[in-house]
Motif scaffolding. Structure first.
Motif, PDB file in Angstrom:
ATOM      1  N   MET A   1      15.499 -16.681 -33.619  1.00 47.13           N
ATOM      2  CA  MET A   1      15.291 -15.845 -32.447  1.00 47.13           C
ATOM      3  C   MET A   1      13.818 -15.479 -32.318  1.00 47.13           C
ATOM      4  O   MET A   1      13.355 -15.099 -31.250  1.00 47.13           O
TER       5      MET A   1
ATOM      6  N   ASN B   1      24.657  -5.141 -25.641  1.00 44.86           N
ATOM      7  CA  ASN B   1      24.038  -5.751 -24.452  1.00 44.86           C
ATOM      8  C   ASN B   1      24.986  -6.684 -23.738  1.00 44.86           C
ATOM      9  O   ASN B   1      24.689  -7.855 -23.568  1.00 44.86           O
TER      10      ASN B   1
ATOM     11  N   SER C   1      17.128  -7.360 -23.499  1.00 47.03           N
ATOM     12  CA  SER C   1      18.323  -7.444 -24.351  1.00 47.03           C
ATOM     13  C   SER C   1      19.335  -8.439 -23.791  1.00 47.03           C
ATOM     14  O   SER C   1      20.052  -9.087 -24.551  1.00 47.03           O
ATOM     15  N   LEU C   2      19.371  -8.579 -22.459  1.00 44.02           N
ATOM     16  CA  LEU C   2      20.301  -9.558 -21.877  1.00 44.02           C
ATOM     17  C   LEU C   2      19.864 -10.976 -22.214  1.00 44.02           C
ATOM     18  O   LEU C   2      20.679 -11.846 -22.516  1.00 44.02           O
TER      19      LEU C   2
ATOM     20  N   ASP D   1      18.080 -11.832 -24.869  1.00 43.10           N
ATOM     21  CA  ASP D   1      18.365 -12.002 -26.292  1.00 43.10           C
ATOM     22  C   ASP D   1      19.834 -12.330 -26.498  1.00 43.10           C
ATOM     23  O   ASP D   1      20.182 -13.208 -27.286  1.00 43.10           O
ATOM     24  N   GLY D   2      20.698 -11.584 -25.793  1.00 35.94           N
ATOM     25  CA  GLY D   2      22.129 -11.801 -25.936  1.00 35.94           C
ATOM     26  C   GLY D   2      22.489 -13.233 -25.614  1.00 35.94           C
ATOM     27  O   GLY D   2      23.277 -13.869 -26.325  1.00 35.94           O
ATOM     28  N   SER D   3      21.892 -13.749 -24.548  1.00 38.37           N
ATOM     29  CA  SER D   3      22.214 -15.102 -24.127  1.00 38.37           C
ATOM     30  C   SER D   3      21.650 -16.141 -25.096  1.00 38.37           C
ATOM     31  O   SER D   3      22.351 -17.064 -25.514  1.00 38.37           O
TER      32      SER D   3
ATOM     33  N   PRO E   1      21.940 -13.980 -11.683  1.00 38.15           N
ATOM     34  CA  PRO E   1      22.998 -13.090 -11.183  1.00 38.15           C
ATOM     35  C   PRO E   1      22.615 -11.617 -11.278  1.00 38.15           C
ATOM     36  O   PRO E   1      22.879 -10.850 -10.358  1.00 38.15           O
ATOM     37  N   ALA E   2      21.954 -11.240 -12.389  1.00 37.71           N
ATOM     38  CA  ALA E   2      21.590  -9.834 -12.535  1.00 37.71           C
ATOM     39  C   ALA E   2      20.521  -9.439 -11.530  1.00 37.71           C
ATOM     40  O   ALA E   2      20.489  -8.312 -11.056  1.00 37.71           O
TER      41      ALA E   2
ATOM     42  N   PHE F   1      26.665  -8.710 -20.796  1.00 39.97           N
ATOM     43  CA  PHE F   1      26.125  -9.178 -19.527  1.00 39.97           C
ATOM     44  C   PHE F   1      26.784  -8.396 -18.397  1.00 39.97           C
ATOM     45  O   PHE F   1      27.930  -7.971 -18.538  1.00 39.97           O
TER      46      PHE F   1
ATOM     47  N   TYR G   1      19.730  -0.415 -13.695  1.00 39.96           N
ATOM     48  CA  TYR G   1      19.162  -0.535 -15.037  1.00 39.96           C
ATOM     49  C   TYR G   1      18.350   0.668 -15.478  1.00 39.96           C
ATOM     50  O   TYR G   1      17.894   0.719 -16.598  1.00 39.96           O
TER      51      TYR G   1
ATOM     52  N   PHE H   1      23.372  -7.381 -31.550  1.00 42.11           N
ATOM     53  CA  PHE H   1      22.111  -6.644 -31.479  1.00 42.11           C
ATOM     54  C   PHE H   1      22.300  -5.143 -31.672  1.00 42.11           C
ATOM     55  O   PHE H   1      23.410  -4.622 -31.656  1.00 42.11           O
TER      56      PHE H   1
ATOM     57  N   VAL I   1      22.582 -15.650 -16.443  1.00 38.84           N
ATOM     58  CA  VAL I   1      22.406 -14.220 -16.720  1.00 38.84           C
ATOM     59  C   VAL I   1      21.342 -13.598 -15.826  1.00 38.84           C
ATOM     60  O   VAL I   1      21.600 -12.613 -15.140  1.00 38.84           O
TER      61      VAL I   1
END
Lengths: 270, 413
Positions: free
Chosen positions: A71, A113, B294-295, B297-299, B316-317, A115, B412, A109, B313
């Motif tokens: 990452m 988080n 963070s979104l 990173d999540g993806s 769309p956001a 989506f 947000y 995390f 992600v």
């Protein structure tokens, strides 16, 4: 490839007792620009156990964790040196697809988080990208199983298509765990997964971690000594970018060899 | 006394007032038993306010009376004006000066007065801008009403021909005038569509590249360069469209055997699209940056590639915000004048073919008002009707866009 992983997993299911390292790291150095964040860390992660990384803020434990699924690649100016072997293969070798690596090494995390999509779509995100389901029924199956494993299914069963961001903090974090499980990783990295949660939600996540270690290797970064003691079998203490001490959790907490470890776990610094 | 000496005298008076005011205050403050008193320069300012505000107010009222019909009733001669005006103004200034100097003492609430003045100045500034807007709308509205007295609404809104040449004399032939605005609005729509077809993909994709792919260094160099595009005067775009792009398209057309006029809607639309690119890209850039890291990173953590993350992600956001940005860009395109004046021409064709010449609402407004005009002919008044409709359309677009953007922002924060 994922079928192969599944097969491997079931083959190893019966022989948990023998210590087997799934990740071996040798002399890992990480630089953020000129900042030498991790200095020659060598650490082995045992299979199907929970390894806790503890240490004061800024000691490099999160940085180390983020090396394990590359990452850190997404951070500009970050450089990783040394060897990180996953099942004996160097994940930083040229030709390694870091995207596929991240599917094998999932991550949860610090802050939940999810989506801004429905609960179902959140969990189905990974499987859809990697084509893990041949049809709608298989996808449903993966989503439901993952939610079940993350202990969330009962709470969200009747509202799978409402927004994942509408759940409570603890539920969101378990949704993120379910989302990671849906990709069928071998290893799950958790970066302070409970720091944004209240004690009840924390207890649920800890319980979940304990169950998950049957099938997954878990590495958890935590600031809570109690949490490390409760959930982990192995503990590594980081200090100033270095691993000061690592070993069985019981031993690290009851009879630490290094006085810095002693000082940290008894609350004298950090 | 004429204006400039008067001004100089006024400023001198206030300077003297400032000096005496601070001096007197210094003495008063020293004698005071209060622990905290205003500082001498604040007393000085207090005197200056009293010396300047009354004459300015009186002067403003006087000038207003000169330009409004009141003047005729009062009927003062030019001579009287010349003498009376400075006398009144100077008296007001002197009176204010004397009054405020008298009042100086340790208990005077000087800071409150200054604060009050600041408050009034700020309110005035915003009121003036609001009043200006209202004034513009009203002036459009009244002229439009005039226009609809001469031309029926049904003709204006549903008529298919636009040829606003009316007869100047009764004996002129062949110029009855037709005020059907539909060709103008379809022309505007066509050019705007072409512009958006250029601006939205290019702007959005470059915003995605800037935010997600480009390195910090590249971004810091290229983003300002992209924004230079926004600083080019539209006239320059105009002759770029007319002399370069239009001719280029015509030559291409010749080469492949299609008839493209050099003043085609295509050329004007494409160049207008280029003009709007920085608008779309810098707005979308901000919106995409606002999607939490963070979104992403999540993806990435689930093994998604960059483009999968952008597609599934981030877009769309960010979509509501991007829609808002595009709507703002559309209203920009609809109102744009110079490029179309130079590149698209004045022919009001009712066509959907981008290779032909069309005209837009703004171009026609320019055409109607350029040159010698009488301000009560239907031809001239038509410009106001067009402008009002244009104003309403862009206002609606802007309001919708701002609502959409605001709704997105709340998500947000």
């Amino acid at each position: 490839m994922n079928v192969q992983i599944q097969a491997e997993k079931s083959a190893n299911a019966g022989m948990d007792v023998a210590e087997e390292f799934v990740i071996e790291t040798r002399n890992v150095d990480v630089f953020y620009g000129d900042n030498h964040a991790i200095k020659g860390v060598s650490l082995n992660i045992p299979k199907h156990q929970v390894t806790a990384l503890i240490g004061p803020s800024g000691c490099g434990k999160s940085t180390y964790l983020r090396c394990l699924n590359r990452m850190n690649d997404t951070i500009e100016g970050c450089r990783v040196e040394g060897e990180i072997l996953l099942d004996g293969l160097d994940i930083y070798a040229s030709g390694v697809d870091e995207v596929l690596l991240r599917a094998r090494v999932g991550m949860v995390f610090q802050k939940p988080n999810p989506f801004p999509k429905s609960i179902y779509d959140n969990v189905a995100y990974g499987p859809r990208i990697h084509g893990l389901a041949a049809n709608k029924d298989e996808l449903d199956d993966i989503v439901l199983t993952s939610l079940e494993r993350a202990g969330l299914l009962k709470e969200v069963q009747d509202r799978l298509h409402s927004m994942g961001t509408g759940l409570s903090g603890g539920q969101q974090q378990r949704l993120c765990i379910a989302r990671a499980l849906a990709v069928r990783p071998e290893i799950i990295l958790m970066d302070e997964p409970c720091s944004a949660l209240d004690p009840i939600a924390t207890a649920k996540v800890e319980e979940l971690i304990d169950e998950l270690k049957e099938n997954y290797t878990i590495i958890i970064v935590t600031h809570s000594m109690q949490q490390a003691a409760r959930v982990s079998q192995k503990t590594a203490f980081f200090h100033l970018g270095d691993v000061v001490e690592s070993g069985p959790t019981e031993k690290v907490f009851t009879s630490p060899e290094d006085e810095r470890t002693q000082g940290y776990i008894t609350g004298r610094f950090g | 006394m004429s204006f400039y000496p008067l001004l100089i005298v006024l400023l001198l008076m206030s300077a003297v007032g400032y000096w005496f005011g601070s001096k007197k205050a210094l003495g008063a403050v020293r004698k005071s038993t209060n622990f905290i008193t205003p500082r001498p320069h604040q007393f000085g300012l207090y005197v200056v306010i009293w010396a300047l505000v009354p004459p300015i107010l009186l002067g403003a009222i006087w000038i207003l009376m000169q330009v409004t019909p009141l003047q005729m009733e009062v009927g003062l001669s030019q001579q009287v004006n010349r003498v009376l005006f400075p006398v009144i103004v100077l008296l007001a200034a002197g009176g204010g000066l004397y009054f405020s100097l008298q009042k100086i003492g340790p208990d005077l609430k000087v800071r409150k007065t200054i604060e009050g003045l600041v408050y009034i100045v700020l309110i005035l500034a915003s009121i003036i801008s609001i009043l200006t807007t209202i004034g513009i709308v009203l002036s459009l509205l009244f002229e439009t009403i005039q226009f609809f007295k001469k031309v029926p609404m049904s003709e204006f809104f549903f008529g298919l021909t636009w040829s606003p040449q009316t007869a100047l004399r009764a004996d002129q032939v062949g110029s009855s005038g037709a005020f059907g605005s539909i060709p103008l609005f379809t022309g505007t729509l066509l050019i705007t569509c072409i512009a958006m077809c250029v601006a939205v993909p290019l702007g959005l994709l470059s915003a995605i590249y800037m935010t997600e792919y480009a390195s910090q260094r590249f971004r810091s160099v290229v983003k300002p360069m992209l924004e230079i595009l926004a600083g080019i005067p539209t006239v320059v775009y105009g002759f770029f469209a007319a002399l370069t792009v239009g001719v280029f398209f015509r030559d291409i057309g010749d080469a492949i055997g299609i008839d493209i006029v050099s003043e085609s809607a295509l050329a004007a639309g494409v160049v207008m699209g280029m003009m709007i690119i920085p608008f779309v890209s810098s707005l979308s850039d901000d919106i995409i940056m606002a999607v939490p890291q963070s979104l992403r990173d999540g993806s990435y953590g689930l093994g998604a590639t960059k483009s999968e993350t952008v597609r599934n992600v981030i877009l769309p956001a960010a979509l509501p915000g991007i829609v808002g940005a595009v709507l703002l860009a559309v209203s920009r395109a609809i109102g744009e004048t110079m490029i179309v004046v130079m590149a698209a021409g004045f022919a009001a064709n009712l066509t959907a073919n981008p290779l032909e010449a069309v005209t837009t609402v703004t171009v026609q407004i320019v055409g109607l008002l350029v040159g010698d005009q009488e301000f009560d002919s239907a031809k001239t008044l038509a410009a106001f009707a067009l402008a009002l409709v244009l104003f309403i359309v862009t206002l609606c677009l802007n309001v919708i866009a701002l609502l959409v953007v605001r709704k997105y922002r709340e998500k947000y924060d």
